[in-house]
Scaffold this motif. Structure first.
Motif, mmCIF file in Angstrom:
data_model
loop_
_atom_site.group_PDB
_atom_site.id
_atom_site.type_symbol
_atom_site.label_atom_id
_atom_site.label_comp_id
_atom_site.label_asym_id
_atom_site.label_seq_id
_atom_site.Cartn_x
_atom_site.Cartn_y
_atom_site.Cartn_z
ATOM 1 N N ILE A 72 0.840 -1.200 0.000
ATOM 2 C CA ILE A 72 0.000 0.000 0.000
ATOM 3 C C ILE A 72 0.872 1.245 0.000
ATOM 4 N N LEU A 75 2.416 1.821 -3.385
ATOM 5 C CA LEU A 75 1.394 2.324 -4.292
ATOM 6 C C LEU A 75 1.144 3.807 -4.028
ATOM 7 N N ALA A 76 1.115 4.168 -2.741
ATOM 8 C CA ALA A 76 0.851 5.566 -2.390
ATOM 9 C C ALA A 76 1.971 6.465 -2.906
ATOM 10 N N ALA A 79 1.723 6.686 -6.750
ATOM 11 C CA ALA A 79 0.574 7.494 -7.168
ATOM 12 C C ALA A 79 0.822 8.967 -6.877
ATOM 13 N N ILE A 83 0.529 12.197 -9.309
ATOM 14 C CA ILE A 83 -0.591 13.123 -9.137
ATOM 15 C C ILE A 83 -0.129 14.526 -8.761
ATOM 16 N N PRO A 85 2.189 16.498 -9.915
ATOM 17 C CA PRO A 85 2.296 17.457 -11.028
ATOM 18 C C PRO A 85 0.955 18.033 -11.467
ATOM 19 N N THR A 86 -0.114 17.220 -11.389
ATOM 20 C CA THR A 86 -1.406 17.743 -11.831
ATOM 21 C C THR A 86 -1.862 18.870 -10.917
ATOM 22 N N GLY A 89 -0.366 22.020 -11.981
ATOM 23 C CA GLY A 89 -0.765 22.522 -13.292
ATOM 24 C C GLY A 89 -0.050 21.885 -14.463
ATOM 25 N N TYR A 90 0.812 20.871 -14.177
ATOM 26 C CA TYR A 90 1.459 20.173 -15.284
ATOM 27 C C TYR A 90 0.635 18.955 -15.650
ATOM 28 N N PRO A 91 0.883 18.347 -16.846
ATOM 29 C CA PRO A 91 0.182 17.106 -17.168
ATOM 30 C C PRO A 91 0.525 16.006 -16.167
ATOM 31 N N PHE A 92 -0.404 15.081 -16.027
ATOM 32 C CA PHE A 92 -0.241 13.893 -15.191
ATOM 33 C C PHE A 92 1.107 13.239 -15.493
ATOM 34 N N PHE A 93 1.796 12.797 -14.442
ATOM 35 C CA PHE A 93 3.029 12.030 -14.618
ATOM 36 C C PHE A 93 4.220 12.846 -15.104
ATOM 37 N N THR A 94 4.137 14.173 -15.092
ATOM 38 C CA THR A 94 5.298 14.955 -15.501
ATOM 39 C C THR A 94 6.387 14.784 -14.452
ATOM 40 N N MET B 1 -3.576 22.208 -22.090
ATOM 41 C CA MET B 1 -4.141 20.881 -21.872
ATOM 42 C C MET B 1 -4.618 20.758 -20.438
ATOM 43 N N ASN B 3 -6.050 18.525 -17.121
ATOM 44 C CA ASN B 3 -5.866 17.206 -16.525
ATOM 45 C C ASN B 3 -7.187 16.507 -16.243
ATOM 46 N N ILE B 6 -7.773 12.617 -16.631
ATOM 47 C CA ILE B 6 -7.121 11.633 -15.773
ATOM 48 C C ILE B 6 -7.877 11.463 -14.454
ATOM 49 N N LEU B 13 -7.977 5.614 -7.732
ATOM 50 C CA LEU B 13 -6.668 5.081 -7.351
ATOM 51 C C LEU B 13 -6.301 5.542 -5.945
ATOM 52 N N ILE B 17 -6.124 3.307 -2.355
ATOM 53 C CA ILE B 17 -4.984 3.252 -1.436
ATOM 54 C C ILE B 17 -5.444 3.600 -0.020
ATOM 55 N N LEU B 59 -4.970 14.192 -23.419
ATOM 56 C CA LEU B 59 -3.991 14.473 -22.374
ATOM 57 C C LEU B 59 -2.799 13.564 -22.594
ATOM 58 N N GLY B 60 -1.639 14.153 -22.799
ATOM 59 C CA GLY B 60 -0.423 13.349 -22.939
ATOM 60 C C GLY B 60 0.288 13.278 -21.611
ATOM 61 N N PHE B 61 0.549 12.071 -21.130
ATOM 62 C CA PHE B 61 1.203 11.926 -19.834
ATOM 63 C C PHE B 61 2.598 12.530 -19.878
ATOM 64 N N GLY B 62 2.927 13.242 -18.818
ATOM 65 C CA GLY B 62 4.269 13.770 -18.679
ATOM 66 C C GLY B 62 4.639 14.789 -19.731
ATOM 67 N N GLY B 63 3.637 15.309 -20.448
ATOM 68 C CA GLY B 63 3.928 16.337 -21.433
ATOM 69 C C GLY B 63 4.590 15.825 -22.699
#
Lengths: 161, 496
Positions: A72, A75-76, A79, A83, A85-86, A89-94, B1, B3, B6, B13, B17, B59-63
């Protein structure tokens, strides 16, 4: 479980640190070369499972929930790195990285992707150990444990997801 | 873009958790999961509104730019599916809170429920073939856990079969992905749509199309690959079957819709004729299976198969009207089928069995359940003015316009058989007088509330079809307009 092999029990304390060191190396290399959290996690899990095989189930008995919490927690962490970055204000996973200068070691690149890898590492370690413990241990009282070689039904099977 | 695309994935998710951490506190778990699901419902609604007003969201992940990064691409079809997913999962969750036993609640039920939603929503939203595989795995792993939770003998046996079948189909999926990557060098579905036409060896493309049809046919429960479905869905507690029956096979159907329209219709000429045959077989043999059963849950499980045939019928006819009908049908089916399973679960709680030979008299002791079943059952069979009628009418009109008389005849026949089968349940399960006594039960009121939410949504869908149809039509339009999808994902200005 058969656990009276003297050679095995003698060798394991020497092998485990080597495995852990190799696992650390793979983890750190992983960013730009083959390796990473997943494979490092597997290697660490192998080390823990070796100890389990050598010294019997005492080494893990009662710690099942620790390993589940490891999953757990991993995973936290993973995740969170995706999250956060979002929220900024950046895209997910930046991911981002920076350079730090450390005495003796020189210039070190610190990447936020390594945190994600750390999460993966913890999930893999927790998962593999949970599954193997669930498959090896049964819920019989400790005194009967030596007679359990033919494998009673593991009740923890649903933990290993 | 933005978010926004997502959030339907990230929210469950995080919730999963948190729920795994607070697993011992059942009351808090229930509250958190219900709250999160309601928020998710709002997010899904706003996502759909945004797609309606601004077109396809990406939405592109990670830009990373397309086609290199992993992309989420949300058109109306995806948005509708996510919205329906959130509606049925919220109702199912409410039902589960008042019907599951303490043991299952403590053993990660709520956490895996949320992880299942992560997988389902991810599959609906992604625009990347390999990413689709990953979401499929997420939802499958959660579904294994939910299916085996409780470890009763029958559950273990059926879950093992389910696991083997899905492992095989996932392997095929991966092989298909590998072949397609070796042919085109890309896995972005919009990019594939462009590049598959340029592949020299069109025979290999046809082979890939067959692999994907088999994979999604297995996961979606299509003829002749549906054998696993009725038994697997019988194994877990009925409320979990409700979630599976409503949602899981539809993820396979959705994936078939997506890959067929983007990748295979233009490149592989035999796709649609094969789908017509598959759809007829799915409808017909599914309903035959249902007629032979004498168990509430098993009848419903076979009807899932039969109903999937109608969705594939719309896809196989491939005109705007038929596709809109098929999409409307999916929405209708998810709502109504889940409602029917929840009614079965409520009856099971009341009487301790779902065997029709031993049921009876539910109408006297729980008239509300009987009314709900009547509405949902008639809707499933396609009696006007309920939602099933609207959906089937569109499909049949679409079929007639294209002169596909064979499939139209089969679909009408199957509708009659469905009605017959629903009446069988009503006659033996609810109507006739019975000696069997009601069990002592708690939470019956909330279970009926949860079920009526879904039946109510089904009624709104049928009576308010005028308001819902534009969404289905927009979804069909966007599906047919592959160039629009490609431009949204690859075109300048869309990425970043």
């Amino acid at each position: 479980m058969k656990r009276d092999s003297l050679i095995f029990m003698t060798v394991v304390p020497w092998v485990v640190p080597v495995l852990l060191a190799a696992s650390l190396m793979l983890f750190l290399k992983g960013h730009n070369a083959p390796g990473g959290g997943f494979i490092a996690g597997l290697l660490t899990a192998v080390a823990l499972v070796l100890r389990l095989l050598a010294y019997g189930s005492e080494s893990v008995r009662g710690k099942e929930s620790l390993y589940i919490n490891l999953i757990i927690g991993g995973l936290a962490i993973a995740a969170t790195t995706a999250i956060v970055p979002t929220l900024l204000g950046y895209p997910f996973f930046t991911h981002t990285f920076g350079h730090v200068h450390v005495a003796l070691l020189g210039d070190i690149e610190l990447a936020s992707a390594a945190l994600f890898d750390l999460g993966v590492y913890l999930v893999v370690v927790g998962n593999v150990v949970t599954v193997i413990v669930a498959l090896t241990l049964s819920d019989e009282p400790p005194s009967d444990r030596d007679a359990q070689a033919n494998g009673a039904e593991g009740t923890g099977a649903q933990d290993g997801h | 873009m933005s978010n926004l695309p997502i959030i339907p994935v990230a929210l469950p998710l995080v919730a999963g958790i948190v729920l795994a951490l607070i697993r011992e506190r059942t009351v808090a778990s229930r509250a958190v999961s219900l709250l999160v699901n309601c928020v998710g419902l709002g997010v899904a609604w706003s996502l759909m509104m945004k797609v309606q007003s601004e077109g396809i969201q990406t939405l592109g992940f990670g830009g990373w730019a397309a086609p290199y990064g992993i992309f989420f691409a949300v058109d109306m079809l995806s948005a509708l599916m996510v919205l329906v997913t959130m509606v049925v999962s919220t109702a199912t969750l409410l039902f589960a809170c008042f019907s599951l036993d303490e043991f299952r609640e403590r053993r990660f039920f709520y956490a895996f429920f949320q992880f299942l939603l992560v997988g389902v929503n991810g599959s609906f939203l992604t625009g990347d073939l390999f990413n689709l595989f990953v979401w499929f795995e997420v939802l499958l792993i959660s579904s294994y856990a939910l299916m085996v939770l409780g470890s009763e003998g029958y559950q273990l046996q059926e879950t093992f079969k389910y696991l083997v079948i899905n492992a095989v189909s996932s392997m095929l999926f991966l092989i298909g992905v590998a072949v397609i990557y070796s042919l085109t060098g890309t896995l972005n579905m919009a990019d594939l749509s462009v590049k598959l036409a340029l592949v020299e060896d069109q025979g290999a493309v046809a082979a890939v199309a067959v692999i994907f049809m088999m994979v999604f046919g297995l996961k979606g429960g299509l003829f002749p690959l549906y054998m696993w479905l009725p038994r697997a869905y019988f194994a877990p507690p009925t409320v979990i079957s409700a979630l599976f029956g409503g949602l899981l096979t539809k993820v396979g159907v959705y994936a078939l819709f997506r890959t067929t329209s983007l990748m295979f219709v233009d490149n592989v000429p035999f796709t649609l004729p094969v789908l017509i045959v598959v759809s007829a077989g799915t409808m017909f043999f599914g309903v035959l299976g249902a007629l032979a059963q004498w168990d509430f849950k098993r009848v419903l499980s076979y009807h899932i198969v039969s109903q999937i045939g109608y969705m594939i019928m719309g896809l196989a006819i491939y005109t705007p009207l038929a596709l809109a009908g098929a999409i409307f049908y999916i929405v209708h089916h998810i709502l109504v089928k889940t409602a029917l399973f929840l009614i079965a679960a409520a009856v099971e709680k009341l009487r301790g069995t779902t065997n029709l030979a031993r049921l009876g008299g539910v109408m006297e002791s729980r008239p509300a359940l009987a009314v709900l079943f009547m509405i949902a059952g008639l809707s499933l069979a396609g009696v006007p003015p309920l939602s099933g009628f609207v959906a089937k009418l569109m499909l049949i009109r679409g079929g007639l316009e294209e002169q596909s008389y064979f499939i139209v005849v089969v679909s009408v026949l199957v509708s009659f058989l469905t009605l017959f089968s629903m009446m069988k349940i009503f006659r033996y399960g609810f109507w006739r007088s019975s000696e069997s006594a009601d069990l002592d039960e708690t939470g019956a009121g909330m279970r009926i509330v949860a079920t009526s939410v879904l039946v109510g949504a089904g009624i709104v869908l049928g009576l308010g079809a005028v308001w819902v149809l534009p969404y289905a039509e927009l979804a069909a339009e966007q599906m047919l307009d592959t160039q629009g999808y490609i431009d949204a994902v690859l075109g300048p200005g869309a990425s970043n």
